[in-house]
Design an enzyme around this catalytic site. Sequence first.
Site, mmCIF file in Angstrom:
data_model
loop_
_atom_site.group_PDB
_atom_site.id
_atom_site.type_symbol
_atom_site.label_atom_id
_atom_site.label_comp_id
_atom_site.label_asym_id
_atom_site.label_seq_id
_atom_site.Cartn_x
_atom_site.Cartn_y
_atom_site.Cartn_z
ATOM 1 N N LYS A 1 17.708 -1.238 2.184
ATOM 2 C CA LYS A 1 16.920 -2.373 2.709
ATOM 3 C C LYS A 1 15.662 -2.586 1.859
ATOM 4 O O LYS A 1 15.310 -1.725 1.038
ATOM 5 C CB LYS A 1 16.537 -2.074 4.167
ATOM 6 C CG LYS A 1 15.692 -0.820 4.327
ATOM 7 C CD LYS A 1 15.645 -0.328 5.770
ATOM 8 C CE LYS A 1 14.783 0.910 5.895
ATOM 9 N NZ LYS A 1 14.898 1.543 7.221
ATOM 10 N N ARG B 1 11.998 1.493 19.819
ATOM 11 C CA ARG B 1 11.999 0.318 18.974
ATOM 12 C C ARG B 1 13.290 -0.417 19.329
ATOM 13 O O ARG B 1 13.335 -1.103 20.332
ATOM 14 C CB ARG B 1 11.900 0.749 17.500
ATOM 15 C CG ARG B 1 11.232 -0.261 16.608
ATOM 16 C CD ARG B 1 11.030 0.271 15.191
ATOM 17 N NE ARG B 1 12.268 0.769 14.585
ATOM 18 C CZ ARG B 1 12.342 1.238 13.348
ATOM 19 N NH1 ARG B 1 11.265 1.305 12.584
ATOM 20 N NH2 ARG B 1 13.494 1.667 12.853
ATOM 21 N N TYR C 1 -16.259 -3.665 -8.130
ATOM 22 C CA TYR C 1 -16.705 -4.468 -6.984
ATOM 23 C C TYR C 1 -17.421 -3.593 -5.972
ATOM 24 O O TYR C 1 -16.972 -2.498 -5.665
ATOM 25 C CB TYR C 1 -15.504 -5.122 -6.297
ATOM 26 C CG TYR C 1 -14.910 -6.279 -7.068
ATOM 27 C CD1 TYR C 1 -15.661 -7.413 -7.343
ATOM 28 C CD2 TYR C 1 -13.585 -6.234 -7.475
ATOM 29 C CE1 TYR C 1 -15.095 -8.474 -8.038
ATOM 30 C CE2 TYR C 1 -13.016 -7.294 -8.165
ATOM 31 C CZ TYR C 1 -13.771 -8.411 -8.448
ATOM 32 O OH TYR C 1 -13.218 -9.458 -9.117
ATOM 33 N N MET D 1 -7.724 -6.472 -8.332
ATOM 34 C CA MET D 1 -6.396 -7.098 -8.340
ATOM 35 C C MET D 1 -5.597 -6.735 -9.591
ATOM 36 O O MET D 1 -4.404 -6.457 -9.531
ATOM 37 C CB MET D 1 -6.536 -8.619 -8.237
ATOM 38 C CG MET D 1 -5.205 -9.334 -8.108
ATOM 39 S SD MET D 1 -5.377 -11.119 -8.114
ATOM 40 C CE MET D 1 -6.137 -11.409 -6.525
#
Length: 362
Positions: free
Chosen positions: A35, A130, A255, A303
């Site tokens: 998956k 679940r 940053y 990023m």
Amino acid sequence: MTPAAYAILNLDAVQHNLSKVRSCAPDAKVMAVIKANGYGHGLLRIAVALQHVDAFAVARVDEGIRLRKAGFKNRIAVLEGFTCAEELDELLHYQLDAVVHSLTQLEIFEAEVKSGACAVWLKLDSGMNRLGFKAKEFDAAYQRLSQCALIKQPINLMTHFACADDFNDDRTPKQIRLFNKTVAGYSGERSMANSAGILGWEQSLSDWVRPGIMLYGISPFPDSVGWQLGLRPVMELHSRLISVKQIEVGDTVGYGGGWTCEVPTTLGIVAIGYGDGYPRYAKDGTPVLVNGQRVPLIGRVSMDMITVDLKTQAHAKPGDPVTLWGEDLPVEEVAHWADTIPYTLVCGVTQRVQLVEKTLRT
Ligand SMILES: *Cc1c(COP(=O)(O)O)cnc(C)c1O
């Protein structure tokens, strides 16, 4: 020119990891879980590498359809099953096995006018809370399914573990006992074990095992890495240094200026960031390999770039190779530094990263 950030996929390691599954569970059939784009490694590529397994498992119908359209004839189980009549029609059309876990699905089956022979896995919720029927609802669901002409008999039986990655958690033996008790007397095939079950809970082995993460060479346990379990990592994530500079005492990096220089430091800038899937929350000190040597990440992940401390790498220069994870730097370790699990790191590698297959070992 190759892109700065690329991942090498060692497909022979997939074979090796599959043989580990088979040696742990020699009597079981293998349903290889591919998956989420083969845990980020590429759905079709991983399916080719595993083409001789007894079945594939995917989460969604569309993933199963992609495999069928690519020509795979293996049995394919859809772990989330279907949620509407249209999806059931697709399951029938593409001959995918449905996991049946809810009353809604039973009603859709009962209302279906098409004929066919849909193989199903009736799922017990043995404690995960679940998907699945509770033990007290299970027989009623089984009986209703047995009445559906559409369904291929016998009905297969499955459950999923919530805590199998913790050897000391007594909920796993409880789940195993509840499953065995609930399905006693039914004739279908049984399946419980995920990777943690296969590697850690022998009592959870049954007719079918469902390995996922271990096929990619990654440990399902929080306190070990793949090679300690005899696995080989499939994915290596690489990039390169794009700048090297000196910073002075008092300078801050990145940053937010979250890292402050306390001794004159050589800083390396690496072309990898969260835009490639490198974890945004990797902490100061997260290991990175520059020219094969470990150096610590410092400052915030941005990023497109990260910064590393090159104090121990006097000769490092732009263009030098950098490895973010791979054989010599387990992805499990990086995940630990980023307060996450390795599953999220391999699944999260983005489109920008070029995937390069490596199959030959000479
Ligand atoms: C994802 C999944 C697996 C595989 O789990 P791993 O921890 O990756 O081995 C097995 N069964 C079900 C139902 C799953 O959702």
